[in-house]
Design a protein around this motif. Structure first.
Motif, mmCIF file in Angstrom:
data_model
loop_
_atom_site.group_PDB
_atom_site.id
_atom_site.type_symbol
_atom_site.label_atom_id
_atom_site.label_comp_id
_atom_site.label_asym_id
_atom_site.label_seq_id
_atom_site.Cartn_x
_atom_site.Cartn_y
_atom_site.Cartn_z
ATOM 1 N N LEU A 1 -9.561 -2.757 4.276
ATOM 2 C CA LEU A 1 -7.876 -3.950 4.496
ATOM 3 C C LEU A 1 -6.370 -3.755 4.182
ATOM 4 O O LEU A 1 -6.112 -4.550 4.821
ATOM 5 C CB LEU A 1 -8.797 -4.142 2.647
ATOM 6 C CG LEU A 1 -7.760 -5.986 2.233
ATOM 7 C CD1 LEU A 1 -8.168 -6.823 3.163
ATOM 8 C CD2 LEU A 1 -8.049 -6.546 1.177
ATOM 9 N N TYR A 2 -6.701 -2.803 3.437
ATOM 10 C CA TYR A 2 -5.074 -2.417 3.876
ATOM 11 C C TYR A 2 -4.609 -2.075 5.189
ATOM 12 O O TYR A 2 -3.292 -2.430 6.055
ATOM 13 C CB TYR A 2 -4.924 -0.784 3.279
ATOM 14 C CG TYR A 2 -3.447 -0.076 3.089
ATOM 15 C CD1 TYR A 2 -2.432 -1.042 2.335
ATOM 16 C CD2 TYR A 2 -2.733 1.112 3.655
ATOM 17 C CE1 TYR A 2 -0.771 -0.095 2.951
ATOM 18 C CE2 TYR A 2 -1.922 1.141 4.441
ATOM 19 C CZ TYR A 2 -0.546 0.946 3.597
ATOM 20 O OH TYR A 2 0.105 2.131 3.838
ATOM 21 N N LEU B 1 3.140 7.357 -4.808
ATOM 22 C CA LEU B 1 3.722 7.172 -4.015
ATOM 23 C C LEU B 1 2.546 5.837 -3.011
ATOM 24 O O LEU B 1 3.384 5.135 -2.037
ATOM 25 C CB LEU B 1 3.038 8.406 -3.168
ATOM 26 C CG LEU B 1 2.482 8.721 -1.740
ATOM 27 C CD1 LEU B 1 4.550 8.552 -0.790
ATOM 28 C CD2 LEU B 1 2.053 10.016 -1.213
ATOM 29 N N GLY B 2 2.293 5.419 -3.708
ATOM 30 C CA GLY B 2 0.608 4.275 -3.517
ATOM 31 C C GLY B 2 1.490 3.069 -3.258
ATOM 32 O O GLY B 2 1.964 1.998 -2.387
ATOM 33 N N VAL B 3 2.732 2.791 -4.154
ATOM 34 C CA VAL B 3 3.548 2.329 -4.743
ATOM 35 C C VAL B 3 4.689 1.552 -3.251
ATOM 36 O O VAL B 3 4.440 0.964 -2.911
ATOM 37 C CB VAL B 3 4.211 1.813 -5.378
ATOM 38 C CG1 VAL B 3 5.587 0.566 -6.041
ATOM 39 C CG2 VAL B 3 3.178 1.609 -6.790
ATOM 40 N N VAL B 4 5.250 3.207 -3.542
ATOM 41 C CA VAL B 4 6.433 3.680 -2.592
ATOM 42 C C VAL B 4 6.065 2.751 -1.149
ATOM 43 O O VAL B 4 6.691 1.987 -0.098
ATOM 44 C CB VAL B 4 7.071 4.574 -2.376
ATOM 45 C CG1 VAL B 4 7.788 5.032 -1.690
ATOM 46 C CG2 VAL B 4 8.173 5.199 -3.790
ATOM 47 N N THR B 5 5.330 3.601 -0.459
ATOM 48 C CA THR B 5 4.746 3.433 0.883
ATOM 49 C C THR B 5 3.843 1.524 0.889
ATOM 50 O O THR B 5 4.369 1.401 2.181
ATOM 51 C CB THR B 5 2.958 4.034 1.084
ATOM 52 O OG1 THR B 5 3.592 5.314 0.501
ATOM 53 C CG2 THR B 5 2.529 4.446 1.999
ATOM 54 N N ALA B 6 3.238 1.400 0.245
ATOM 55 C CA ALA B 6 2.534 -0.141 0.068
ATOM 56 C C ALA B 6 4.503 -0.424 0.841
ATOM 57 O O ALA B 6 4.506 -1.877 1.486
ATOM 58 C CB ALA B 6 2.332 -0.494 -0.828
ATOM 59 N N PHE B 7 5.119 -0.946 -0.303
ATOM 60 C CA PHE B 7 6.277 -1.449 0.017
ATOM 61 C C PHE B 7 6.682 -1.961 1.259
ATOM 62 O O PHE B 7 8.128 -2.485 1.904
ATOM 63 C CB PHE B 7 6.859 -1.030 -1.556
ATOM 64 C CG PHE B 7 8.255 -1.753 -1.618
ATOM 65 C CD1 PHE B 7 8.628 -3.608 -2.415
ATOM 66 C CD2 PHE B 7 9.543 -1.281 -0.962
ATOM 67 C CE1 PHE B 7 9.562 -3.646 -2.290
ATOM 68 C CE2 PHE B 7 11.158 -2.070 -0.705
ATOM 69 C CZ PHE B 7 11.097 -3.199 -1.472
ATOM 70 N N GLU B 8 7.666 0.214 1.364
ATOM 71 C CA GLU B 8 7.852 0.257 2.496
ATOM 72 C C GLU B 8 7.246 -0.178 3.998
ATOM 73 O O GLU B 8 7.945 -0.602 4.767
ATOM 74 C CB GLU B 8 8.536 1.491 2.726
ATOM 75 C CG GLU B 8 9.065 2.811 1.392
ATOM 76 C CD GLU B 8 11.041 1.927 1.749
ATOM 77 O OE1 GLU B 8 10.950 1.585 2.992
ATOM 78 O OE2 GLU B 8 11.666 2.103 0.849
#
Length: 236
Positions: free
Chosen positions: A191-192, A54-61
């Motif tokens: 930071l995010y 979910l972190g990967v998908v969220t960051a990407f989107e």
């Protein structure tokens, strides 16, 4: 002994799967994500889980918002997962599943289930993932996990996005239940959010510049037409 894949190997694989050029504004984010995911994939303590997905998908989107051409985004995401030993369909499917499950529970219910030893019998991936993390002594924490966890908590309780005090208190409670460092997670999320703000500002500036350029071209067209008419009148 198998040779450990390098960052260069991962990048080469990525550009083998996605052959079109990447918009320069987004290229740095994509390559940094490749590096981050690759380094995790070769770490002996790292274990893939749905919250990381979910972190990967969220960051990407979030960071690829506004990317053009839009149809290239799916190819970039698939190549990103493939180059780092993952499956893009699995990432999206499991990310969507736990996000849906988070909507059905409050944050306090989640914390209670983390601390419970009762099994869900495989019916709730989110709860089982959280319990497994809490019980694993060598869990490999990552920034992408932090983003996934933050996304889940915001889904379970949208107020934490509007109330910084409540947000920080909730994050502390959950990370302590998971036996993770609240300070490290808070630093990564600060930071995010800061990087998201910078990206939003950059996209706004670019959109304003494109709009100004469009208006300039529209103004030039009537002027060019008038100039052509005057030229024709002078040269019958």
């Amino acid at each position: 002994m198998d040779k450990v894949r390098t960052v260069s190997d991962a990048k080469r694989d990525f550009y083998t799967h996605h052959t079109r050029p990447i918009n320069s504004i987004y290229r740095r984010f994509v390559e940094e994500l490749i590096v981050e995911m690759h380094l995790l994939s070769v770490n002996t303590d790292f274990r893939y889980d749905a919250i990381y997905a979910l972190g990967v998908v969220t960051a990407f989107e979030r960071f690829m918002q506004g990317y053009q051409p839009e149809q290239d985004k799916s190819s970039i995401f698939a190549a990103l997962c493939q180059a780092t030993g993952g499956n893009w369909e699995q990432y999206r499917q499991e990310a969507g599943e736990i996000l849906s499950q988070a909507k059905q529970m409050s944050v306090q219910e989640l914390i209670a289930k983390i601390n419970s030893s009762a099994s869900t019998g495989g019916e709730n991936r989110l709860v089982e993932t959280l319990q497994a993390i809490a019980n694993r002594s060598n869990y490999k924490y990552s920034r992408l996990f932090a983003i996934g966890l933050y996304t889940l908590l915001a889904e379970a309780d949208p107020d934490i996005l509007r109330d910084p005090e409540k947000r920080d208190r909730t994050l502390k409670e959950v990370t302590e239940a998971l036996h993770l460092s609240p300070e490290k997670l808070q630093k990564d999320l600060d930071l995010y959010r800061s990087n998201l703000d910078k990206m939003d500002q950059l996209l706004k500036v670019l959109e304003e510049a494109l709009e100004a350029e469009r208006k300039k071209r529209q103004q030039q067209k009537p002027e060019q037409g008038t100039a052509q008419i005057n030229s024709d009148e002078k040269n019958p």
